[in-house]
Design a protein around this motif. Structure first.
Motif, short mmCIF file in Angstrom:
data_model
loop_
_atom_site.label_atom_id
_atom_site.label_comp_id
_atom_site.label_asym_id
_atom_site.label_seq_id
_atom_site.Cartn_x
_atom_site.Cartn_y
_atom_site.Cartn_z
N HIS A 59 -1.66 63.27 27.38
CA HIS A 59 -2.35 63.78 26.21
C HIS A 59 -1.38 64.42 25.22
O HIS A 59 -1.73 64.65 24.07
N THR A 60 -0.19 64.74 25.67
CA THR A 60 0.78 65.37 24.78
C THR A 60 1.63 64.33 24.06
O THR A 60 2.46 64.68 23.22
N ASP A 62 1.99 60.21 22.17
CA ASP A 62 1.44 59.53 21.01
C ASP A 62 0.33 58.58 21.48
O ASP A 62 0.59 57.67 22.27
N TYR A 63 -0.86 58.79 20.98
CA TYR A 63 -1.98 57.92 21.38
C TYR A 63 -3.08 57.97 20.30
O TYR A 63 -3.06 58.84 19.42
N HIS A 65 -7.09 58.31 19.88
CA HIS A 65 -8.34 58.69 20.54
C HIS A 65 -9.47 57.85 19.95
O HIS A 65 -9.72 57.90 18.74
N THR A 87 -8.87 58.48 16.03
CA THR A 87 -8.12 59.67 15.64
C THR A 87 -6.70 59.58 16.21
O THR A 87 -6.53 59.56 17.43
N PRO A 88 -5.69 59.48 15.35
CA PRO A 88 -4.31 59.40 15.85
C PRO A 88 -3.81 60.77 16.31
O PRO A 88 -4.23 61.82 15.79
N HIS A 89 -2.92 60.77 17.29
CA HIS A 89 -2.34 62.00 17.81
C HIS A 89 -0.84 61.83 17.96
O HIS A 89 -0.32 60.71 18.01
N GLY A 90 -0.17 62.95 18.08
CA GLY A 90 1.28 62.91 18.24
C GLY A 90 1.98 62.55 16.95
O GLY A 90 1.53 62.89 15.85
N ALA A 93 0.21 60.70 13.89
CA ALA A 93 -0.62 61.39 12.91
C ALA A 93 0.25 62.14 11.92
O ALA A 93 1.09 62.97 12.30
N GLY A 97 -4.14 63.61 8.73
CA GLY A 97 -4.60 62.60 9.65
C GLY A 97 -4.25 61.18 9.30
O GLY A 97 -4.76 60.24 9.93
#
Length: 244
Positions: A59-60, A62-63, A65, A87-90, A93, A97
């Motif tokens: 979860h920490t 790049d992924y 959601h 929703t992009p993360h890492g 993003a 966003g």
């Protein structure tokens, strides 16, 4: 004395009507309210979203959601429409966003491409399924979907109505043949009218496919046959017994 009896009779009649009204209202409430609560529960289930965390990644890291919810199901064409939100993360993003690099997402047979420097828009995707047979209506079920209890219950209710109509017309036909019941224009046209009304009554079942499904084998075929034979019996009996 007569006035007393008259008032007593009116009170008794009023009491009987009141009691019958309470019984009817209570019976309807006992039927309608539970069905409405089941319907509301089905609506809550339909709006529920099951979230599955990222598989095989941290979860920490790049992924993306992804949240998907089923919008509608087409049992006839064997597909369902799913609304997806991303929703992009890492490091994927950026500010507000937006994507820092282009991303491609594969959803079943569909591949979506999102360019960089843009927000990942939500999309609706139509996805097919192969399991389940429409001919089993209203008992057909699919991979993750099936007819709701209220749909099955209403369909069976319509089947019972068609059986009740066909049995009633069959009894009238037997009375005409065996007990020489008098026939008038209402008796003569009752079966024919019901025969043409039955297909329209069948179509009131929610989402019913073309003729040939399980609900038809359960009732509609037999109901049409009973009403048709009964109507012919009544008409033939009236014609053979007619005298100038």
């Amino acid at each position: 004395m007569t006035l007393f009896h008259a008032r007593t009779g009116r009170l008794r009649a009023w009491a009987r009507r009141t009691i019958w009204g309470i019984v009817v209202a209570g019976s309807l409430s006992a039927i309608v309210i539970p069905i409405f609560l089941i319907y509301r529960h089905e609506g809550d289930n339909a709006r529920a979203v099951v979230e599955v965390g990222p598989q095989g990644v941290s979860h920490t890291g790049d992924y993306i959601h992804v949240v998907g919810s089923v919008v509608s199901v087409d049992f006839e064409d064997k597909n369902f429409r799913v609304h997806f939100e991303f929703t992009p993360h890492g490091t994927l993003a950026g500010d507000d966003g937006v994507l820092t690099s282009a991303v491609s997402v594969s959803l079943f047979y569909t591949t979506l491409t999102f360019p960089d420097s843009q927000i990942m828009r939500s999309v609706d995707v139509t996805m097919p399924y192969m399991q389940g047979a429409t001919i089993d209506y209203p008992f057909d079920d699919r991979i993750l979907t099936r007819r709701s209890p209220t749909t099955i219950g209403f369909s069976l209710f319509i089947v019972l109505i068609m059986w009740a109509l066909s049995i009633a017309i069959g009894i009238i036909a037997m009375q005409v043949i065996r007990s020489h019941r008098m026939t008038d224009e209402h008796i003569l046209t009752l079966g024919i009218t019901t025969l043409f009304a039955l297909p329209a009554l069948r179509e009131t079942q929610p989402g019913i496919p073309a003729i040939g499904c399980a609900a038809d084998v359960l009732g509609f075929y037999w109901n049409m046959a009973i009403i048709a034979i009964s109507s012919i019996m009544v008409l033939m009996s009236s014609a053979l017994r007619w005298k100038e």
